[in-house]
Design a protein around this motif. Sequence first.
Motif, PDB file in Angstrom:
ATOM      1  N   VAL A   7       1.061  -1.291  -0.623  1.00 22.37           N
ATOM      2  CA  VAL A   7       0.367   0.638  -0.060  1.00 22.37           C
ATOM      3  C   VAL A   7       0.669   1.248  -0.171  1.00 22.37           C
ATOM      4  O   VAL A   7       1.738   1.458   0.493  1.00 22.37           O
ATOM      5  CB  VAL A   7      -0.846   0.167   1.317  1.00 22.37           C
ATOM      6  CG1 VAL A   7      -1.942   1.346   1.150  1.00 22.37           C
ATOM      7  CG2 VAL A   7      -2.121  -1.304   1.118  1.00 22.37           C
ATOM      8  N   LYS A   8       0.558   1.937  -0.615  1.00 23.88           N
ATOM      9  CA  LYS A   8       1.565   3.614  -1.190  1.00 23.88           C
ATOM     10  C   LYS A   8       1.361   4.222  -0.131  1.00 23.88           C
ATOM     11  O   LYS A   8      -0.059   4.611   0.512  1.00 23.88           O
ATOM     12  CB  LYS A   8       1.246   2.987  -2.470  1.00 23.88           C
ATOM     13  CG  LYS A   8       1.730   3.439  -3.144  1.00 23.88           C
ATOM     14  CD  LYS A   8       1.894   3.758  -5.411  1.00 23.88           C
ATOM     15  CE  LYS A   8       1.819   2.349  -5.999  1.00 23.88           C
ATOM     16  NZ  LYS A   8       1.551   3.146  -7.624  1.00 23.88           N
ATOM     17  N   LYS A   9       2.092   5.875   0.273  1.00 21.83           N
ATOM     18  CA  LYS A   9       1.544   6.228   1.166  1.00 21.83           C
ATOM     19  C   LYS A   9       0.016   6.975   0.465  1.00 21.83           C
ATOM     20  O   LYS A   9      -0.911   7.619   1.443  1.00 21.83           O
ATOM     21  CB  LYS A   9       2.981   7.295   1.087  1.00 21.83           C
ATOM     22  CG  LYS A   9       2.719   8.238   2.287  1.00 21.83           C
ATOM     23  CD  LYS A   9       4.111   9.473   2.468  1.00 21.83           C
ATOM     24  CE  LYS A   9       3.347  10.156   3.144  1.00 21.83           C
ATOM     25  NZ  LYS A   9       4.747  11.148   3.500  1.00 21.83           N
ATOM     26  N   ASP A  10       0.409   7.485  -0.122  1.00 20.12           N
ATOM     27  CA  ASP A  10      -1.347   8.176  -1.100  1.00 20.12           C
ATOM     28  C   ASP A  10      -2.437   7.651  -0.747  1.00 20.12           C
ATOM     29  O   ASP A  10      -3.348   8.279  -0.479  1.00 20.12           O
ATOM     30  CB  ASP A  10      -1.436   8.684  -2.323  1.00 20.12           C
ATOM     31  CG  ASP A  10      -0.420   9.285  -2.792  1.00 20.12           C
ATOM     32  OD1 ASP A  10       0.120  10.485  -1.853  1.00 20.12           O
ATOM     33  OD2 ASP A  10       0.315   9.700  -4.027  1.00 20.12           O
ATOM     34  N   GLU A  11      -2.211   6.092  -0.689  1.00 24.97           N
ATOM     35  CA  GLU A  11      -3.929   5.343  -0.374  1.00 24.97           C
ATOM     36  C   GLU A  11      -4.027   5.095   1.106  1.00 24.97           C
ATOM     37  O   GLU A  11      -4.585   5.564   1.460  1.00 24.97           O
ATOM     38  CB  GLU A  11      -2.839   4.363  -0.820  1.00 24.97           C
ATOM     39  CG  GLU A  11      -3.117   4.243  -2.527  1.00 24.97           C
ATOM     40  CD  GLU A  11      -2.534   2.579  -3.292  1.00 24.97           C
ATOM     41  OE1 GLU A  11      -1.992   1.839  -2.143  1.00 24.97           O
ATOM     42  OE2 GLU A  11      -2.247   2.729  -4.346  1.00 24.97           O
ATOM     43  N   ILE A  29       5.371   6.430   6.123  1.00 22.54           N
ATOM     44  CA  ILE A  29       4.246   4.933   5.681  1.00 22.54           C
ATOM     45  C   ILE A  29       4.494   4.811   6.739  1.00 22.54           C
ATOM     46  O   ILE A  29       2.836   4.710   7.583  1.00 22.54           O
ATOM     47  CB  ILE A  29       4.511   4.623   4.178  1.00 22.54           C
ATOM     48  CG1 ILE A  29       4.723   4.903   2.956  1.00 22.54           C
ATOM     49  CG2 ILE A  29       4.524   3.252   4.876  1.00 22.54           C
ATOM     50  CD1 ILE A  29       5.521   4.316   1.666  1.00 22.54           C
ATOM     51  N   ILE A  30       5.031   4.115   7.553  1.00 24.92           N
ATOM     52  CA  ILE A  30       5.771   3.780   9.330  1.00 24.92           C
ATOM     53  C   ILE A  30       4.537   4.385   9.508  1.00 24.92           C
ATOM     54  O   ILE A  30       3.441   3.112  10.818  1.00 24.92           O
ATOM     55  CB  ILE A  30       6.942   3.221   9.565  1.00 24.92           C
ATOM     56  CG1 ILE A  30       6.414   1.841  10.490  1.00 24.92           C
ATOM     57  CG2 ILE A  30       7.294   4.124   9.675  1.00 24.92           C
ATOM     58  CD1 ILE A  30       7.418   1.226  10.791  1.00 24.92           C
ATOM     59  N   ASP A  31       4.647   5.870  10.025  1.00 21.64           N
ATOM     60  CA  ASP A  31       3.326   6.740  11.144  1.00 21.64           C
ATOM     61  C   ASP A  31       2.591   6.250  10.903  1.00 21.64           C
ATOM     62  O   ASP A  31       1.727   6.452  11.195  1.00 21.64           O
ATOM     63  CB  ASP A  31       4.242   8.131  10.706  1.00 21.64           C
ATOM     64  CG  ASP A  31       5.827   8.053  10.927  1.00 21.64           C
ATOM     65  OD1 ASP A  31       6.093   7.094  11.966  1.00 21.64           O
ATOM     66  OD2 ASP A  31       6.316   8.463  10.633  1.00 21.64           O
ATOM     67  N   LEU A  32       1.928   6.291   9.643  1.00 21.02           N
ATOM     68  CA  LEU A  32       0.549   6.497   8.898  1.00 21.02           C
ATOM     69  C   LEU A  32       0.084   4.562   9.191  1.00 21.02           C
ATOM     70  O   LEU A  32      -1.367   4.480   9.360  1.00 21.02           O
ATOM     71  CB  LEU A  32       0.206   6.443   7.239  1.00 21.02           C
ATOM     72  CG  LEU A  32       0.567   7.615   6.767  1.00 21.02           C
ATOM     73  CD1 LEU A  32       0.757   8.108   5.188  1.00 21.02           C
ATOM     74  CD2 LEU A  32      -0.394   8.540   8.070  1.00 21.02           C
ATOM     75  N   LYS A  33       0.439   3.741   8.700  1.00 19.96           N
ATOM     76  CA  LYS A  33       0.383   2.293   9.400  1.00 19.96           C
ATOM     77  C   LYS A  33       0.357   2.649  10.790  1.00 19.96           C
ATOM     78  O   LYS A  33      -1.143   1.172  11.077  1.00 19.96           O
ATOM     79  CB  LYS A  33       1.566   1.537   8.891  1.00 19.96           C
ATOM     80  CG  LYS A  33       1.163   1.615   7.707  1.00 19.96           C
ATOM     81  CD  LYS A  33       2.287   0.416   6.394  1.00 19.96           C
ATOM     82  CE  LYS A  33       2.365  -0.806   6.739  1.00 19.96           C
ATOM     83  NZ  LYS A  33       3.244  -2.454   6.808  1.00 19.96           N
ATOM     84  N   LYS A  34       0.469   2.442  11.230  1.00 22.92           N
ATOM     85  CA  LYS A  34       0.558   2.933  13.247  1.00 22.92           C
ATOM     86  C   LYS A  34      -0.835   3.521  13.139  1.00 22.92           C
ATOM     87  O   LYS A  34      -1.224   2.883  14.220  1.00 22.92           O
ATOM     88  CB  LYS A  34       1.766   2.926  13.867  1.00 22.92           C
ATOM     89  CG  LYS A  34       3.054   2.527  13.704  1.00 22.92           C
ATOM     90  CD  LYS A  34       4.559   2.658  14.253  1.00 22.92           C
ATOM     91  CE  LYS A  34       4.981   1.991  13.938  1.00 22.92           C
ATOM     92  NZ  LYS A  34       7.086   2.692  14.803  1.00 22.92           N
TER      93      LYS A  34
END
Length: 248
Positions: A7-11, A29-34
Motif C-alpha cells: 500500500v502506497k503512502k497516498d493510499e 508510511i510506517i507512521d500512517l500504518k501505526k
Amino acid sequence: MALKLNVKKDELIWVAVEMGLEIPSKAKIIDLKKLIESSAVYKNDIEFVRSLVENALEKSKQEAEKNEREAEIQLEKIKLSQIEKQLELAKVRKESEKNSQSLESGEPSSITDKLESLVKSIKTLTIQVPVRSESFNLFFHALEKAFQIKSVPDELKAEILLNILGERVNNLLTYVSQEDLSNYVKIKELILREFEPTPQECLSNFKKARKLPSENYVQFASRLSAAFDYYCVCVSCVKLMNSALCVI
C-alpha cells in the motif's frame, strides 16, 4: 489485520482521511500504518478498514490505468504531430524543388509570369498588329495558329489578345461587357465585324505582301500563309452564299 505492505503512502492517507483520523505533518508510511492500526475505528470495525484499503487500491489502480491511457494518447498525438510535420516538410521540399526546377528551366512560376511569357512567344510567332483594317483577318488567322503551336489554354486567349492589341481596339472594347472581356471568341467577332474585308482585298493583300523590316521570316511566312488561307475561306463563303441565293 495487518495492512498490505504494497500500500502506497497516498493510499494510506486516503484511508486515514476516510476514517476521520488526523494526519501528522511529514508522516511516513510506517507512521500512517501505526496511526490506522491504533485507531478505534480499526479496532472496532476491521472489516470497514479492510474495505477502505481495498477501495484505495482499486482507486489507485483505476487512476494508474487512466494515466496510462492518457500517456498512450499523448504518445499517439506526439507521433501524429511528428508525421504531420514530416509530411509538411516533405511538401515544402517538393515545392522548393519544383520552384528550383522551374527557375532553372525558365518555366513561369506564376500566372502573371506565364501570361507574360506567352504574350512574348505569341508575338514572335504571329504577324504584327495590323495597321490597315482589312488585315485583321490575317492577324487572327496567324494568332490562332500561334495559339495552337504554344497550346495556349482558352482562358488565357482573350487576355493575350488584349495585351497584343493594346490601344488599337480600345474604342471597340467600350461596347464589350465585363464578362465578355474574357471571351476570346466574342472579342474576335466584334473586331472582325468592324474590319471585315472582301475576297478581292484579301487577294490583293497576298499579292502585294512584302517582308517588313520589323518582322522576321517566320512572321512573314505566317502572314503570307494566313493571307492566302483567309482568301480561300472568303471565296468559299461567297460561293456558298451565291449557291444559297440561287436555290432561293
